[in-house]
Scaffold this motif. Structure first.
Motif, PDB file in Angstrom:
ATOM      1  N   GLY A  83      44.267  50.516  31.786  1.00 47.24           N
ATOM      2  CA  GLY A  83      44.082  50.453  33.226  1.00 47.24           C
ATOM      3  C   GLY A  83      43.445  49.181  33.717  1.00 47.24           C
ATOM      4  O   GLY A  83      44.020  48.095  33.653  1.00 47.24           O
ATOM      5  N   SER A  84      42.204  49.288  34.193  1.00 49.72           N
ATOM      6  CA  SER A  84      41.567  48.197  34.922  1.00 49.72           C
ATOM      7  C   SER A  84      41.025  47.088  34.046  1.00 49.72           C
ATOM      8  O   SER A  84      40.408  46.156  34.551  1.00 49.72           O
ATOM      9  CB  SER A  84      40.409  48.758  35.768  1.00 49.72           C
ATOM     10  N   HIS A  85      41.251  47.133  32.742  1.00 52.30           N
ATOM     11  CA  HIS A  85      40.646  46.147  31.849  1.00 52.30           C
ATOM     12  C   HIS A  85      41.588  45.001  31.458  1.00 52.30           C
ATOM     13  O   HIS A  85      41.215  44.161  30.652  1.00 52.30           O
ATOM     14  CB  HIS A  85      40.145  46.843  30.574  1.00 52.30           C
ATOM     15  N   HIS A 110      50.377  47.863  33.709  1.00 47.38           N
ATOM     16  CA  HIS A 110      50.490  46.548  34.359  1.00 47.38           C
ATOM     17  C   HIS A 110      50.068  46.688  35.811  1.00 47.38           C
ATOM     18  O   HIS A 110      50.275  47.725  36.453  1.00 47.38           O
ATOM     19  CB  HIS A 110      51.931  46.036  34.300  1.00 47.38           C
ATOM     20  N   GLY A 111      49.516  45.627  36.328  1.00 49.51           N
ATOM     21  CA  GLY A 111      49.186  45.603  37.750  1.00 49.51           C
ATOM     22  C   GLY A 111      48.015  46.475  38.148  1.00 49.51           C
ATOM     23  O   GLY A 111      47.860  46.841  39.309  1.00 49.51           O
ATOM     24  N   ALA A 112      47.170  46.878  37.198  1.00 44.58           N
ATOM     25  CA  ALA A 112      46.021  47.715  37.542  1.00 44.58           C
ATOM     26  C   ALA A 112      44.968  46.895  38.282  1.00 44.58           C
ATOM     27  O   ALA A 112      44.876  45.679  38.142  1.00 44.58           O
ATOM     28  CB  ALA A 112      45.420  48.305  36.265  1.00 44.58           C
ATOM     29  N   ALA A 113      44.176  47.596  39.057  1.00 48.10           N
ATOM     30  CA  ALA A 113      43.108  46.913  39.792  1.00 48.10           C
ATOM     31  C   ALA A 113      42.023  46.454  38.833  1.00 48.10           C
ATOM     32  O   ALA A 113      41.807  47.067  37.791  1.00 48.10           O
ATOM     33  CB  ALA A 113      42.512  47.868  40.818  1.00 48.10           C
ATOM     34  N   PRO A 114      41.316  45.364  39.146  1.00 50.77           N
ATOM     35  CA  PRO A 114      40.241  44.904  38.265  1.00 50.77           C
ATOM     36  C   PRO A 114      39.086  45.889  38.243  1.00 50.77           C
ATOM     37  O   PRO A 114      38.881  46.662  39.175  1.00 50.77           O
ATOM     38  CB  PRO A 114      39.833  43.563  38.881  1.00 50.77           C
ATOM     39  N   ASP A 115      38.339  45.857  37.175  1.00 47.11           N
ATOM     40  CA  ASP A 115      37.156  46.688  37.018  1.00 47.11           C
ATOM     41  C   ASP A 115      36.174  46.374  38.141  1.00 47.11           C
ATOM     42  O   ASP A 115      35.894  45.208  38.420  1.00 47.11           O
ATOM     43  CB  ASP A 115      36.515  46.380  35.662  1.00 47.11           C
ATOM     44  N   PRO A 116      35.651  47.401  38.823  1.00 46.40           N
ATOM     45  CA  PRO A 116      34.705  47.124  39.919  1.00 46.40           C
ATOM     46  C   PRO A 116      33.453  46.405  39.449  1.00 46.40           C
ATOM     47  O   PRO A 116      32.771  45.764  40.252  1.00 46.40           O
ATOM     48  CB  PRO A 116      34.381  48.534  40.446  1.00 46.40           C
ATOM     49  N   ASP A 117      33.100  46.509  38.142  1.00 50.38           N
ATOM     50  CA  ASP A 117      31.928  45.799  37.642  1.00 50.38           C
ATOM     51  C   ASP A 117      32.213  44.325  37.406  1.00 50.38           C
ATOM     52  O   ASP A 117      31.304  43.556  37.102  1.00 50.38           O
ATOM     53  CB  ASP A 117      31.432  46.421  36.331  1.00 50.38           C
ATOM     54  N   ASP A 118      33.514  43.952  37.479  1.00 45.04           N
ATOM     55  CA  ASP A 118      33.874  42.564  37.182  1.00 45.04           C
ATOM     56  C   ASP A 118      33.670  41.713  38.437  1.00 45.04           C
ATOM     57  O   ASP A 118      34.614  41.400  39.151  1.00 45.04           O
ATOM     58  CB  ASP A 118      35.321  42.485  36.706  1.00 45.04           C
ATOM     59  N   ASN A 147      31.292  41.389  30.181  1.00 32.00           N
ATOM     60  CA  ASN A 147      31.853  42.728  30.382  1.00 32.00           C
ATOM     61  C   ASN A 147      32.773  43.114  29.235  1.00 32.00           C
ATOM     62  O   ASN A 147      32.771  44.261  28.766  1.00 32.00           O
ATOM     63  CB  ASN A 147      32.630  42.775  31.700  1.00 32.00           C
ATOM     64  N   ALA A 148      33.576  42.149  28.780  1.00 29.00           N
ATOM     65  CA  ALA A 148      34.501  42.422  27.682  1.00 29.00           C
ATOM     66  C   ALA A 148      33.743  42.724  26.394  1.00 29.00           C
ATOM     67  O   ALA A 148      34.135  43.607  25.618  1.00 29.00           O
ATOM     68  CB  ALA A 148      35.434  41.228  27.486  1.00 29.00           C
ATOM     69  N   GLU A 149      32.664  41.999  26.148  1.00 34.52           N
ATOM     70  CA  GLU A 149      31.866  42.259  24.952  1.00 34.52           C
ATOM     71  C   GLU A 149      31.306  43.674  24.964  1.00 34.52           C
ATOM     72  O   GLU A 149      31.309  44.380  23.947  1.00 34.52           O
ATOM     73  CB  GLU A 149      30.729  41.236  24.860  1.00 34.52           C
ATOM     74  N   ARG A 150      30.808  44.105  26.134  1.00 37.21           N
ATOM     75  CA  ARG A 150      30.280  45.471  26.224  1.00 37.21           C
ATOM     76  C   ARG A 150      31.393  46.493  26.016  1.00 37.21           C
ATOM     77  O   ARG A 150      31.192  47.519  25.359  1.00 37.21           O
ATOM     78  CB  ARG A 150      29.623  45.678  27.592  1.00 37.21           C
ATOM     79  N   LEU A 151      32.561  46.216  26.586  1.00 38.95           N
ATOM     80  CA  LEU A 151      33.694  47.127  26.461  1.00 38.95           C
ATOM     81  C   LEU A 151      34.130  47.290  25.007  1.00 38.95           C
ATOM     82  O   LEU A 151      34.419  48.389  24.540  1.00 38.95           O
ATOM     83  CB  LEU A 151      34.871  46.603  27.308  1.00 38.95           C
ATOM     84  N   LEU A 152      34.163  46.181  24.267  1.00 40.60           N
ATOM     85  CA  LEU A 152      34.696  46.187  22.904  1.00 40.60           C
ATOM     86  C   LEU A 152      33.627  46.359  21.827  1.00 40.60           C
ATOM     87  O   LEU A 152      33.960  46.600  20.662  1.00 40.60           O
ATOM     88  CB  LEU A 152      35.454  44.873  22.646  1.00 40.60           C
ATOM     89  N   GLY A 153      32.369  46.188  22.208  1.00 38.15           N
ATOM     90  CA  GLY A 153      31.320  46.263  21.207  1.00 38.15           C
ATOM     91  C   GLY A 153      31.333  45.075  20.265  1.00 38.15           C
ATOM     92  O   GLY A 153      31.028  45.199  19.071  1.00 38.15           O
TER      93      GLY A 153
END
Length: 397
Positions: free
Chosen positions: A305-307, A379-387, A344-350
């Motif tokens: 999704g948003s990632h 495809h085309g998902a909205a960006p993460d609101p935390d981004d 944000n990506a680091e937190r998402l992936l650990g």
């Protein structure tokens, strides 16, 4: 030989009628051409020189229903295309179209001359039918040999290799190709053999893909024949094959190269196993989401999704050697925005992108993802609101 007989019949008809004669196969490629007699136009010259009929001429021919005709068809001159009037006679053998006989119809052919051409066309149709039957028998025999070269049984492969040496002109090294193309693959095999030379290339396994074997020195010739015969095809190659007994393993390599060529647009539909670069590392890894997770556990979250924005950002960051300035410039964003996304990506992936091992695993996974269907899940998902950059960040460049 059948070709000599066909040429003789064409030359004799041209001499009797005092005008040039040309015989095409069903795909409108010249098979026999007489000496130039009488009038001739540029389209005739182009067809002989290029060994094919241009698309505008094909369209004009289609308009006159030639493919369904069973008798002579008169096609008028076309000033826009610069063509003279023609008489086309379909060549039929046992109810099947096997080609066409063409005459310039200026001055107009008399009924007697048309009758003579029709009689000749019947003879030519018989010759082409005989030629087609011989080619079909030869092709089926060769196809079975190629299939045997791909079998698991080593004894079957060795016997097929011995027989194949008498079929294929030349010795090692060989190139094995795997071709994926729409349409009738058996017809494609015959087309390639006609374009490249019957003893230049052998074809087999024309079911869901075509397997080709040729000499290394004929590689470019066969590739050109494939590109001409099937412009939308996907081709994987494995060169440097030392003997026909190694075709099975080489075929597996070529098949993988075709998979990469189909999935990765930069290969433009043609990949050589020796030139796969980093994709070579993934040949024996299952091209599934599970295979992707084996390389970097948790990485599938980038396509959830948003990632997806993080996937493109990390890919750019790693492709630029973890250089933040170059990455930000390439993405047209400020470095502060880049750092925010990476955090944000680091937190998402650990993962910790400051660690070389984490960067390596992630980069391998992103490269492998080009070959995995997971790329198409969202495809085309909205960006993460935390981004979002902090309120102290400078606006994006």
């Amino acid at each position: 030989m059948l070709e000599d007989g066909l040429q003789l019949v064409v030359e004799q008809l041209a001499e009797r009628l005092g005008r040039s004669v040309i015989v095409d196969d069903p795909a409108l490629r010249p098979l026999a051409v007489s000496a130039q007699l009488g009038q001739v136009d540029q389209s005739r010259i182009d067809a002989v020189l290029q060994r094919r009929t241009s698309d505008p001429i094909r369209a004009m021919i289609t308009e006159h229903g030639l493919s369904q005709a069973r008798g002579p068809v008169r096609i008028p001159a076309n000033a826009e295309l610069g063509t003279l009037p023609r008489l086309a006679i379909p060549l039929v053998d046992k109810g099947y179209h096997v080609g066409y006989l063409w005459l310039i119809d200026d001055p107009a052919l008399t009924e007697e001359q048309v009758g003579e051409a029709v009689t000749c066309a019947a003879e030519v149709g018989g010759l082409l039918g005989e030629r087609l039957a011989q080619e079909t028998e030869e092709t089926e025999s060769t196809r079975r040999l190629v299939d045997d070269l791909l079998r698991p049984d080593a004894g079957v492969r060795e016997r097929a290799a011995e027989r194949m040496r008498d079929v294929l002109d030349g010795t090692a090294p060989y190139v094995v190709g795997v071709v994926r193309a729409p349409g009738d693959l058996r017809r494609l095999a015959g087309d390639v053999r006609r374009r490249a030379g019957r003893r230049t290339v052998v074809c087999g396994s024309a079911r869901t893909e075509l397997v080709l074997i040729t000499r290394e020195s004929r590689r470019d010739l066969v590739v050109r024949a494939l590109r001409s015969a099937a412009p939308g095809s996907v081709i994987g190659l494995r060169g440097g094959v030392g003997s026909l007994g190694l075709v099975r393993d080489a075929g597996a390599d070529a098949r993988y190269a075709a998979e990469v060529a189909e999935a990765v647009t930069t290969f433009d539909g043609l990949a050589d196993w020796a030139d796969l670069g980093p994709y070579a590392a993934f040949q024996h890894l299952a091209r599934t989401a599970d295979g992707l997770e084996r390389l970097c556990p948790g990485v599938s979250a980038l396509w959830d999704g948003s990632h997806e924005m993080y996937e493109s950002t990390i890919r750019a960051y790693l492709d630029h050697g973890a250089n933040a300035q170059k990455t930000a410039t390439a993405l047209h964003i400020h470095r502060t925005t880049l750092y925010w996304r990476l955090a944000n990506a680091e937190r998402l992936l650990g993962l910790d992108l400051a660690r070389g091992d984490d960067r390596l695993r992630l980069h391998m996974a992103l490269t492998f993802a080009d070959l995995v269907p997971i790329r198409h899940l969202s495809h085309g998902a909205a960006p993460d609101p935390d981004d979002r950059p902090s309120r102290h960040a400078t606006p994006s460049a």
